[in-house]
Design a protein around this motif. Structure first.
Motif: not given
Length: 733
Positions: A15, A18, A33-34, A37-39
Motif C-alpha cells: 500500500h 498518502l 492507496r492499494t 488505486g483504492a483508498l
C-alpha cells in the motif's frame, strides 16, 4: 488529515501511504492507496505493544473476525498482517463522520434518517450474528455515515462462540451508556446477540433525541441505571413514527428474551419505512449538514497533503522507542476509523482568534508547538475565561523565556462567547488546524459536553482546567483524550472530614441536605453519613426543593446536639438562608459548605451570619499561598495585569506547564502528533503553581485525590484562603 512525517514509510504491505489520518500511543492510522488505486485506512500497531502477547492475540482475533465478514454495512478488511513486527490492518476508507460526531455537531437526526439507520444496522447485525459473532461494542463512535448508508466498524472486542476472553473476568467490556444489562452484570463475559440489539436500541434513541437513554456521568452510575432503571425516552414518541418508536423501546427490554432479534428488528423497521430497502447512494437519507461533512472529507481524501522532502526507506524497519507509551490506553484513532476522520471538520461561524507572540521567545529555529485556548471571553463566564487566558499566557511567557527551552510555545485563543453551538464550531476549527497540538478549555460544562467528543474523534488532547468529569457528565471510558486537572467530585468530602476530625473534632455532625441541589446534595449527605467525621455520628436533615424555611431542619439538627453543621447544597442564596437560621438559633460551632456557594451572593445575603463559614474548593489562591511557584506566578500576574490572579488562573498556568512537560517527554521535536500527547499526558507529573498534577495509574485517568483540595473561610466579609486542607492547623480555625 496530516502530512506524512519524514520517518514514515512510503509503503506498507503493498500500500502506498498518502497521509496520516491520526496517531496515538498504540500506533498510527494512514490514508493509503492499494496497487489497484483504492483508498484504504491502514492501521499500524507499534512494535512495543505488539510484543505483548495478549495485545497481539486481540489484534489477531480482530483481523480474523473482521476478515470473515462480507456484509454491505460492515467495513471490510482488505488486507492485514497480524504477524509482522508492527502488525497492520487495512480496511475500506469511508469518508464520512461517525454517528457521534454527526449528532454532537448537528443535533438529533430526522425520523427518516433514524429509521434508515436502524434497519440497515439491524441488517448488519443479523449478518454478524448469523456468522456466530457478537460485536459487543455497538456505539455511535463505531458507526460511520456514508452516502449509501451506515457502516459498522471495530471488531476489536467481538466474541465468537469458541473464543476465550482476553480480559480480566471483572472488567467491563463495552462502552457504559450503550452496553446491555447483562454486559454490566458479567463484565462483558457471557453475552449473546440480544446484547447487541440492546446496544443498537440505545444508539437509535441517542440518534433521535441527542441524549443517552441511561444518562451520562460516572461510569458506575451509568451502569447501575442500565441494570436497574428504565431508559430516558422522553419525547421519543414525538420524534419517531409509532412503529419505529415501539421497535426501539422493545430493544431496551432488560430481559434479553423480550428483545427482538436483529433480523426481526430489521423486518419491523422495513415495514414501518416508506423508503426503498437500500439508500440511493446519493445521500438522500442524510440531513444536509452531514452531507456537507461527507463531501468535504471526500475532497480532502482525493487531495492529501504533500509529503516532506526527506524520506525513509519504502518499508518500515523500526520504531522509535525512546519514549514508549503505556499499554493501558488505546486511543479512538486506533480502534475506530471514525476517530481519525474528525480532523477535517470546519467552522462556519466567525470566531474571535488571537495569537500570542510573546516577547522573550527562544530562537526561531526551535520547533514551535501550538496550544488552542477555547474560552468564554465575552459571554456570561467572561471573568473566568479571562482569568484562565491570562494564566495560560503567563505560562507561555515563562516557558519561552527559559534559557534551556528546546521548543517554542504559541497560544491561539478562540472565544465561543458562552454559546454551546459556537463551542462546537470552535472545537471543529481547532481540531482542523494542523498546527494545534492540544487544547485547553472550555470554560463551561455545557460547552465542554458539546465539544469534548469532537476532540476525542480528532485524537486531540483537551485539558479541562476548571471542570471535573462528573460536572460535565462525560464518561471517561468514551473520551480517552479528555484530561481534567480537577479532582473528582468524590474528593469533596475529604476537607470536611479532615477539618472536623483533626482541626476541630466533632463527634456529632449534622448535615443540612438541600434537595434543591438534587443528586449532588444527596450524594454528599450519604457520604458523610457512611463516613462520619471523627468516627462519630452524622444526622441528616432535609429541606425540600420548594421550601425556603430552613428553621425546622436547623432546629432538628440542634435537637440532635450537633457540634458541627455541613450544608450540602449548591445555591449561595439558600446557603445564606441556612446560615441565618443557624445564627438565629444560637449555633456557634463550625459551619461548612462547598465551592458552588462561594459567591458574593452568599456574603451579601447572609450578612454577619456568613462570618466563620468554611468552604471546600478545588482551586488555590496563589496570592495567599506560600510556595515559591505560587509567589512567582502572582508577581508575574501583578506585573503584567496590574492585579492578583483570579479564580482558576493558576490552574490554567499549570495546564500549559503540564502540556509543555508532556511535549518534552516526547522529545520536543516538530513531528509530535496530538494523539501522542493525549496518550503521554496521563503518565506525566507536573509540579505547578497551584498543585502537583499526577494521574492515577489505570483506566480512569482521574487526578490523584491525595490532599488536592483547599479550604477557605469567611473572615471580615470576604473569602480568605486557608491553604491545602491537610495543612490547615487548629490555630487557623
Amino acid at each position: 488529515m496530516r502530512s506524512l512525517r519524514a520517518e514514515d514509510p512510503e509503503a506498507l504491505g503493498g500500500h502506498r501511504l498518502l497521509a496520516r489520518l491520526g496517531a496515538g500511543g498504540m500506533g498510527v492510522v494512514y490514508l493509503a492507496r492499494t496497487e489497484a488505486g483504492a483508498l484504504v485506512a491502514l492501521k499500524m500497531i507499534r512494535a512495543e505493544h505488539a510484543a505483548d502477547p495478549a495485545f497481539r492475540a486481540r489484534f489477531r482475533r480482530e483481523v480474523r473476525l473482521a476478515t470473515g465478514l462480507t456484509g454491505r454495512w460492515v467495513v471490510p478488511v482488505t488486507a492485514a498482517d497480524a504477524e509482522a513486527r508492527e502488525p497492520w490492518l487495512a480496511s475500506t476508507f469511508v469518508p464520512g463522520p461517525s454517528l457521534a460526531e454527526a449528532v454532537d455537531g448537528h443535533g438529533p437526526l430526522p425520523a427518516h434518517t433514524v429509521t434508515t439507520l436502524g434497519r440497515l444496522l439491524a441488517r448488519a447485525l443479523a449478518e454478524v450474528h448469523a456468522a456466530g459473532l457478537v460485536h459487543r461494542d455497538i456505539k455511535p463512535g463505531n458507526i460511520l455515515l456514508a452516502l449509501d448508508g451506515p457502516r459498522l466498524i471495530d471488531f476489536g472486542i467481538a466474541q465468537d462462540g469458541g473464543a476465550t476472553a482476553l480480559t480480566a473476568t471483572d472488567a467491563v467490556i463495552g462502552t457504559p451508556g450503550f452496553l446491555s444489562p447483562e454486559q454490566a452484570r458479567t463484565g462483558g463475559g457471557e453475552v449473546g446477540p440480544a446484547s447487541d440489539v440492546f446496544s443498537l436500541g440505545c444508539v437509535l434513541a441517542y440518534a433521535a433525541t441527542g441524549r443517552r437513554p441511561f444518562g451520562t456521568g460516572d461510569a458506575a452510575a451509568v451502569l447501575y441505571r442500565t441494570v436497574h432503571e428504565e431508559p430516558d425516552l422522553a419525547g421519543l414518541d414525538r420524534l419517531l413514527p409509532p412503529p419505529v418508536c415501539a421497535a426501539v423501546t422493545d430493544c431496551l427490554a432488560k430481559d434479553p428474551g423480550h428483545r427482538p432479534t436483529a433480523a426481526g428488528l430489521r423486518q419491523r423497521l422495513e415495514a414501518a419505512s416508506d423508503a426503498p430497502a437500500d439508500p440511493t447512494g446519493r445521500g438522500d437519507w442524510l440531513p444536509p449538514g452531514v452531507l456537507r461533512m461527507v463531501a468535504e472529507r471526500s475532497a480532502r481524501a482525493l487531495d492529501p497533503p504533500p509529503r516532506p522532502a526527506a524520506t525513509t526507506p519504502p518499508e518500515r524497519s523500526g520504531t522509535d522507542t525512546a519514549h514508549p507509551p503505556s499499554r493501558r490506553r488505546l486511543l479512538a484513532v486506533v480502534g475506530s476509523a471514525a476517530a481519525v476522520l474528525a480532523t477535517s471538520g470546519t467552522a462556519a461561524a466567525v470566531l474571535l482568534t488571537r495569537e500570542d507572540s510573546t516577547a522573550g521567545s527562544p530562537p526561531r529555529t526551535l520547533p514551535t508547538h501550538t496550544i488552542g485556548l477555547q474560552l468564554d471571553l465575552t459571554g456570561p463566564q467572561k471573568t473566568l475565561g479571562t482569568a484562565q487566558e491570562r494564566g495560560a499566557r503567563l505560562a507561555v511567557t515563562a516557558h519561552n523565556a527559559r534559557a534551556d527551552a528546546t521548543f517554542k510555545l504559541v497560544l491561539k485563543t478562540f472565544d465561543y462567547g458562552g454559546e454551546t453551538a459556537r463551542a462546537q464550531e470552535t472545537a471543529r476549527r481547532i481540531t482542523a488546524n494542523p498546527a494545534v497540538l492540544a487544547a485547553i478549555g472550555p470554560t463551561t460544562a455545557t460547552a465542554a459536553r458539546a465539544a469534548a467528543p469532537l476532540y476525542t474523534d480528532a485524537s486531540m488532547p483537551l485539558v479541562l482546567v476548571s471542570l471535573a468529569p462528573e460536572t460535565v457528565g462525560l464518561p471517561d471510558s468514551d473520551l480517552p483524550t479528555v484530561c481534567s486537572t480537577v479532582v473528582s467530585e468524590t474528593s469533596q468530602k475529604m476537607p470536611v472530614l479532615d477539618y472536623l476530625s483533626r482541626v476541630r473534632p466533632a463527634r456529632r455532625t449534622a448535615v443540612i441536605e438541600d434537595r434543591a441541589a438534587g443528586d449532588t446534595s444527596w450524594k454528599l449527605a450519604s457520604d458523610l453519613s457512611e463516613l462520619p467525621p471523627d468516627e462519630g455520628t452524622t444526622t441528616v436533615h432535609s429541606v425540600a426543593a420548594d421550601e425556603n424555611d430552613f428553621r425546622p431542619a436547623v432546629d432538628a439538627a440542634l435537637a440532635a446536639r450537633a457540634q458541627a453543621v455541613v450544608y450540602t447544597g449548591t445555591s449561595p442564596s439558600r446557603a445564606a438562608l441556612c446560615a441565618r437560621a443557624l445564627t438565629a438559633a444560637g449555633f456557634t460551632g463550625p459551619c461548612m459548605g462547598f465551592e458552588p456557594v462561594m459567591r458574593p451572593a452568599f456574603l451579601k445575603e447572609a450578612g454577619d451570619a456568613a462570618e466563620g463559614w468554611l468552604f471546600e474548593a478545588p482551586y488555590t489562591d496563589p496570592a495567599s499561598a506560600d510556595t515559591k511557584a505560587a509567589k512567582a506566578f502572582t508577581d508575574a500576574h501583578r506585573k503584567r495585569y496590574g492585579e492578583p490572579p483570579g479564580r482558576w488562573a493558576a490552574e490554567a498556568y499549570d495546564a500549559v506547564g503540564l502540556l509543555a512537560r508532556t511535549v518534552e517527554a516526547l522529545g520536543a521535536g516538530a513531528g509530535i502528533e496530538p494523539g501522542e500527547v493525549a496518550e503521554r499526558i496521563f503518565r506525566t507529573t507536573h509540579d505547578g503553581a497551584a498543585k502537583r498534577i499526577r494521574f492515577v495509574d489505570g483506566a480512569t485517568h482521574f487526578l490523584e485525590m491525595v490532599n488536592m483540595n483547599f479550604l477557605y473561610q469567611v473572615t471580615d466579609g470576604a473569602f480568605r484562603f486557608l491553604g491545602r486542607h491537610d495543612q490547615v492547623p487548629a490555630s487557623k480555625s
